[in-house]
Design a protein around this motif. Structure first.
Motif, mmCIF file in Angstrom:
data_model
loop_
_atom_site.group_PDB
_atom_site.id
_atom_site.type_symbol
_atom_site.label_atom_id
_atom_site.label_comp_id
_atom_site.label_asym_id
_atom_site.label_seq_id
_atom_site.Cartn_x
_atom_site.Cartn_y
_atom_site.Cartn_z
ATOM 1 N N GLU A 176 49.862 42.422 30.456
ATOM 2 C CA GLU A 176 49.999 41.432 29.378
ATOM 3 C C GLU A 176 50.622 40.131 29.874
ATOM 4 O O GLU A 176 50.169 39.049 29.518
ATOM 5 N N THR A 177 51.676 40.269 30.694
ATOM 6 C CA THR A 177 52.349 39.047 31.144
ATOM 7 C C THR A 177 51.556 38.344 32.220
ATOM 8 O O THR A 177 51.415 37.128 32.234
ATOM 9 N N TYR A 178 51.032 39.128 33.155
ATOM 10 C CA TYR A 178 50.378 38.499 34.309
ATOM 11 C C TYR A 178 48.861 38.482 34.189
ATOM 12 O O TYR A 178 48.163 37.998 35.074
ATOM 13 N N ASN A 179 48.349 39.116 33.112
ATOM 14 C CA ASN A 179 46.904 39.085 32.872
ATOM 15 C C ASN A 179 46.102 39.666 34.048
ATOM 16 O O ASN A 179 45.030 39.176 34.387
ATOM 17 N N ALA A 180 46.671 40.658 34.711
ATOM 18 C CA ALA A 180 45.969 41.308 35.831
ATOM 19 C C ALA A 180 45.212 42.511 35.300
ATOM 20 O O ALA A 180 45.698 43.214 34.416
ATOM 21 N N SER A 181 44.035 42.762 35.832
ATOM 22 C CA SER A 181 43.264 43.908 35.350
ATOM 23 C C SER A 181 43.721 45.177 36.064
ATOM 24 O O SER A 181 44.244 45.122 37.186
ATOM 25 N N VAL A 182 43.504 46.299 35.408
ATOM 26 C CA VAL A 182 43.848 47.589 36.019
ATOM 27 C C VAL A 182 43.098 47.737 37.343
ATOM 28 O O VAL A 182 43.648 48.209 38.334
ATOM 29 N N LYS A 183 41.854 47.280 37.382
ATOM 30 C CA LYS A 183 41.062 47.407 38.615
ATOM 31 C C LYS A 183 41.717 46.636 39.771
ATOM 32 O O LYS A 183 41.798 47.137 40.889
ATOM 33 N N ASP A 184 42.215 45.418 39.469
ATOM 34 C CA ASP A 184 42.903 44.644 40.526
ATOM 35 C C ASP A 184 44.084 45.433 41.075
ATOM 36 O O ASP A 184 44.308 45.494 42.280
#
Ligand code: SF4
Ligand code: SF4
Ligand code: SF4
Length: 247
Positions: free
Chosen positions: A222-230
């Motif tokens: 949520e904070t860093y907007n990183a995807s689970v895949k990344d």
């Protein structure tokens, strides 16, 4: 009587066991309090009556599997040192390729002479009592562990993410520069050395506990907007991602 200590290496660069030799003055203090009975890097004598065995390297060959079972049988306490022993480490990268591809790449025409298996952490084969993670392991953590063992104190790894130490050091966050960093989900204890010198954390100390991860996993998405895949893709470098998903 002094505790009998042994140090072994399975498939790895052996950097973690060499780090013990690099302790210099501290090593002399340790040598006064323990008896080192088996250490290929540092001595020729061998004794198999072992109180505490430290092992670096992953189980990556049939010979590694036999060796770690033998070490386990002969040791009262077994300690995995370094990312290779705790997680499988960089050796696990071969697990994502076909056996014929990586064997040909590494051994060429000689591939048939070198038996190999999927790379695994020690805990996949035997019971491991303690883990000292990192690539290489953190020398100060090793010293703290030895002190705890000698004093009969409980040893625990830190269970806060790398970000905590990174923020304490006043580092600018790499996410603000658009760089994806695994600090929010990786176990601290390394003084956030990579981000302190401008490199992203790549998870060499493995994941924090599931409770810690639950908070950090929400945070990283949520904070860093990183995807689970990344996150999963990057965690593979040291074998930190096993099965499952971020909470
Ligand atoms: S964890 Fe890193 S330094 Fe330690 S043995 Fe493995 S590759 Fe070498
Ligand atoms: S995400 Fe990386 S750079 Fe940002 S605070 Fe955490 S460890 Fe430091
Ligand atoms: S910052 Fe991350 S990759 Fe670097 S030593 Fe610490 S845990 Fe390992």
């Amino acid at each position: 009587m002094k505790p009998k200590i042994a140090i072994f290496s399975l498939t790895s660069c052996e950097g973690c066991s060499l780090a013990i030799l690099e302790l210099e003055d501290h090593l002399l203090d340790i040598l006064g309090a323990v008896e080192i009975v088996n250490f290929r890097e540092g001595m020729t004598d061998r004794d198999w009556d072992i109180d505490i065995a430290f092992v670096d390297g992953a189980v990556s060959t049939p010979q590694d599997a036999k060796e770690i079972q033998h070490i386990r049988e002969k040791s009262r306490v077994l300690v995995a040192i370094g990312a290779c022993a705790c997680l499988g480490g960089v050796n696990t990268l071969k697990n994502y390729q076909s056996e014929s591809d990586y064997r040909r790449c590494v051994y060429g025409d000689m591939a048939n002479y070198f038996p190999t298996t999927r790379a695994k952490p020690l805990s996949a084969i035997v019971k491991v009592d303690y883990e000292l993670p990192g690539c290489p392991m953190v020398k100060e953590e090793f010293l703290e562990f030895v002190k705890c063992m000698l004093m009969g104190k409980v040893f625990r790894l830190p269970d806060s993410p790398v970000c905590v130490e990174c923020k304490k050091r006043g580092n600018p966050c790499l996410y603000d520069q658009g760089i994806f960093c695994l600090g929010p989900v990786t176990r601290g204890g390394c003084s956030a050395i990579c981000p302190t010198f401008g490199s992203k954390c790549e998870g060499c100390r493995g994941l924090i506990s599931r409770e810690g991860l639950a908070a950090a996993g929400v945070n990283i998405r949520e904070t860093y907007n990183a995807s689970v895949k990344d996150v999963m893709d990057d965690l593979r470098l040291y074998g930190a991602y096993q099965e499952g998903d971020l909470p």
